[in-house]
Design an enzyme around this catalytic site. Structure first.
Site, PDB file in Angstrom:
ATOM      1  N   GLY A 140      32.767  51.406  28.999  1.00  0.00           N
ATOM      2  CA  GLY A 140      31.614  50.624  28.560  1.00  0.00           C
ATOM      3  C   GLY A 140      30.883  50.037  29.743  1.00  0.00           C
ATOM      4  CB  CYS A 142      40.679  58.243  18.788  1.00  0.00           C
ATOM      5  SG  CYS A 142      39.205  59.117  19.322  1.00  0.00           S
ATOM      6  CG  ASP A 165      35.040  67.493  27.525  1.00  0.00           C
ATOM      7  OD1 ASP A 165      33.974  67.420  26.888  1.00  0.00           O
ATOM      8  OD2 ASP A 165      35.232  66.916  28.608  1.00  0.00           O
ATOM      9  CB  CYS A 188      41.766  59.967  13.931  1.00  0.00           C
ATOM     10  SG  CYS A 188      40.128  60.079  13.160  1.00  0.00           S
ATOM     11  CB  CYS A 211      35.168  48.057  23.968  1.00  0.00           C
ATOM     12  SG  CYS A 211      33.659  47.635  23.104  1.00  0.00           S
ATOM     13  CB  SER A 239      35.813  64.887  30.876  1.00  0.00           C
ATOM     14  OG  SER A 239      34.643  65.533  30.457  1.00  0.00           O
ATOM     15  CE1 TYR A 295      32.940  63.585  27.954  1.00  0.00           C
ATOM     16  CE2 TYR A 295      32.806  61.619  26.594  1.00  0.00           C
ATOM     17  CZ  TYR A 295      32.280  62.429  27.565  1.00  0.00           C
ATOM     18  OH  TYR A 295      31.107  62.093  28.163  1.00  0.00           O
ATOM     19  CG  ASN A 321      38.505  49.733  22.274  1.00  0.00           C
ATOM     20  OD1 ASN A 321      37.374  50.140  22.057  1.00  0.00           O
ATOM     21  ND2 ASN A 321      39.482  50.522  22.690  1.00  0.00           N
ATOM     22  N   GLY A 322      37.130  49.015  19.231  1.00  0.00           N
ATOM     23  CA  GLY A 322      37.201  49.723  17.950  1.00  0.00           C
ATOM     24  C   GLY A 322      36.013  49.369  17.092  1.00  0.00           C
TER      25      GLY A 322
HETATM   26  S1  SF4 Z   1      36.429  60.412  14.109  1.00  0.00           S
HETATM   27 FE1  SF4 Z   1      38.534  59.997  14.755  1.00  0.00          FE
HETATM   28  S2  SF4 Z   1      38.969  61.557  16.326  1.00  0.00           S
HETATM   29 FE2  SF4 Z   1      36.753  61.507  16.047  1.00  0.00          FE
HETATM   30  S3  SF4 Z   1      36.014  60.105  17.645  1.00  0.00           S
HETATM   31 FE3  SF4 Z   1      36.320  58.892  15.755  1.00  0.00          FE
HETATM   32  S4  SF4 Z   1      38.405  58.082  15.904  1.00  0.00           S
HETATM   33 FE4  SF4 Z   1      38.202  59.733  17.385  1.00  0.00          FE
END
Ligand code: SF4
Length: 472
Positions: free
Chosen positions: A37, A246, A356, A444, A11, A293, A252, A112-113
């Site tokens: 999205g 992330c 990528d 992450c 999102c 990308s 990407y 978002n998430g």
């Molecule tokens: S696992 Fe972590 S690094 Fe991989 S897409 Fe999900 S949030 Fe991003």
């Protein structure tokens, strides 16, 4: 568009407080976040008295009609959302921002998430009498806020946020304020900006460029920012902080012209390409980036190796949304429609292709085959990220283990399957080096390493395959 490789953003969100063109700015900002999205979009506005909203399915231009936009025109505060569904079905009731009406006032919410404990919270709330309007994980926050008896609005929100686990960037609108909240790991991007003296917030800074806003800074993990007629209030909902942005956002998802910590994603990707070059022992005549990308990473690779970058693959930008590419055959057809080699560029050449990521391997296999058919002498593949091996539970639709080629096969097996002359991935260590050099406070990398920074609620694991159909 739906990504043929099996990677889809969840999102994009936006919010602005006290601007005479709030809904118009929100519409423009959402348009620039459309890559995050395409399944639905909406805007909820406030006029200090009540909240009013409009939402619809599809691309922003399809989702909101002119009449709806006119009806939102006179509201000075707004939040907006573009959606790709990873939890909750693909239906209008799940399109955000959600708008809840109640005797204590109205509440608008966009997320978002992905929450990893939404199932147990929802079960407990339902056992307590709550009736949910959607199958989205995002709705639990509204119930938790409403359930709290505190008279202090900020305290209600803080207490509710403390019960959530997972990745969340929220914008919450009521009659008196716009609240911005980021989870204590800061997994998803959220940026603070200023436009014509009014504060705004967006998933990516490309939205600020589109509306003429100034990018101030990134919202920090655990931060709670309130915009109201009294001004801006910086606070935290938790003392805990463990930054885990992330990694795939840099690699990407995010648009190349967007910025993190005031560095462009283009520059970060270029550095990933340079790092890949340091770990690659291949000689080639030309470097080709997979559009769009991977073009920046290919540029970095080219600069580091001195091998000339050429545009050997063209992308058809007009492959429609109807090609949702489910099933292997449909995916292969979609890749063929989307990418095409330039014969004059590749014929007789030893080519190093920079991509990528490799998810299923379908795209890579097609690229190698197409380049060989167009006369390439050798086709080497370099990936500007480590092997993607694990699903994501934090808001990215990275397929299931069964669909991810690197979770089942070694690098050599993948090389054989895609029929490349060589295959090189960027190492996890070098990827982190690059991020740290751009001021990252922690990333992450769970889809590469399997080290999930936020524990996953057990119910989510066996449902990995059918999250989309069941919802949360
Ligand atoms: S696992 Fe972590 S690094 Fe991989 S897409 Fe999900 S949030 Fe991003």
């Amino acid at each position: 568009m739906y990504d043929i490789r099996g990677l889809n953003e969840e999102c994009g969100i936006f919010g602005v407080w006290n601007h005479e063109r709030a809904s118009e700015l929100t519409y423009i900002a959402l348009h620039s976040l459309q890559h995050r999205g395409q399944e639905g979009a909406g805007i909820v506005c406030s006029n200090n008295d009540y909240l009013f909203g409009a939402r619809g399915m599809g691309l922003l231009t399809e989702a909101l009609t002119n009449d709806q936009l006119v009806s939102l025109r006179d509201f000075p505060h707004a939040i907006g959302h573009v959606r790709y569904a990873t939890t909750g079905g693909s239906e209008l009731s799940n399109v955000q921002p959600f708008l809840f009406k109640g005797h204590k006032g109205d509440l608008g919410l966009a997320h978002n998430g992905n929450l990893v404990n939404a199932i147990s919270i929802r079960d407990a709330l339902e056992d307590d009498g709550a009736i949910f309007q959607t199958s989205s994980d995002s709705e639990v926050l509204a119930h938790l806020i409403r359930k709290n008896k505190s008279r202090d609005r900020k305290q209600r929100i803080k207490t509710a946020l403390k019960q959530l686990k997972g990745a969340f960037a929220y914008v919450i609108l009521d009659e008196d304020s716009l609240t911005i909240a980021m989870d204590d790991h800061g997994v998803r991007p959220l940026m603070l900006g200023e436009v014509d003296g009014s504060y705004c917030v967006a998933s990516e800074t490309c939205a600020f460029t589109a509306i003429g806003a100034e990018y101030i800074r990134d919202v920090e993990p655990g931060e709670l920012i309130t915009l109201s007629d009294a001004g801006i209030d910086f606070d935290r909902y938790t003392d805990k902080e463990q930054p885990n942005m992330c990694s795939m956002e840099y690699i990407y998802f995010t648009r190349a012209d967007s910025e993190f910590r005031h560095s462009s994603v283009y520059s970060i990707r270029k550095s990933l390409g340079r790092a890949l070059a340091e770990e690659t022992e291949v000689d080639a005549d030309i470097v080709i980036g997979v559009p769009d990308s991977s073009l920046a990473a290919a540029k970095g690779f080219s600069e580091a190796t001195g091998i000339k970058q050429e545009q050997g693959l063209l992308k058809n930008r007009y492959v429609g949304r109807t090609f949702t590419a489910s099933g292997q055959e449909a995916r292969e057809r979609a890749v063929r429609m989307k990418l095409s080699p330039v014969r004059d560029v590749v014929e007789g050449k030893r080519i190093f292709v920079v991509d990528d990521s490799i998810v299923r391997g379908t795209t890579s296999r097609f690229i190698v085959k197409a380049l060989r058919r167009a006369g390439a002498k050798e086709v080497h593949m370099g990936v500007s990220s480590p092997p993607l091996k694990n699903p994501c539970y934090y808001g990215i639709d990275v397929s299931t283990h069964a669909e991810i080629i690197a979770s089942r096969k070694s690098n050599e097996e993948i090389r054989r399957e895609i029929d490349a002359d060589s295959l090189t991935y960027l190492s996890v260590g070098r990827m982190h080096d690059v991020y740290h050099s751009f001021g990252s406070r922690g990333q992450c990398d769970a889809c590469f390493t399997g080290n999930y920074p936020i524990d996953i609620e057990e119910q989510l694991l066996p449902q990995e395959k059918d999250l989309k159909t069941k919802g949360v």
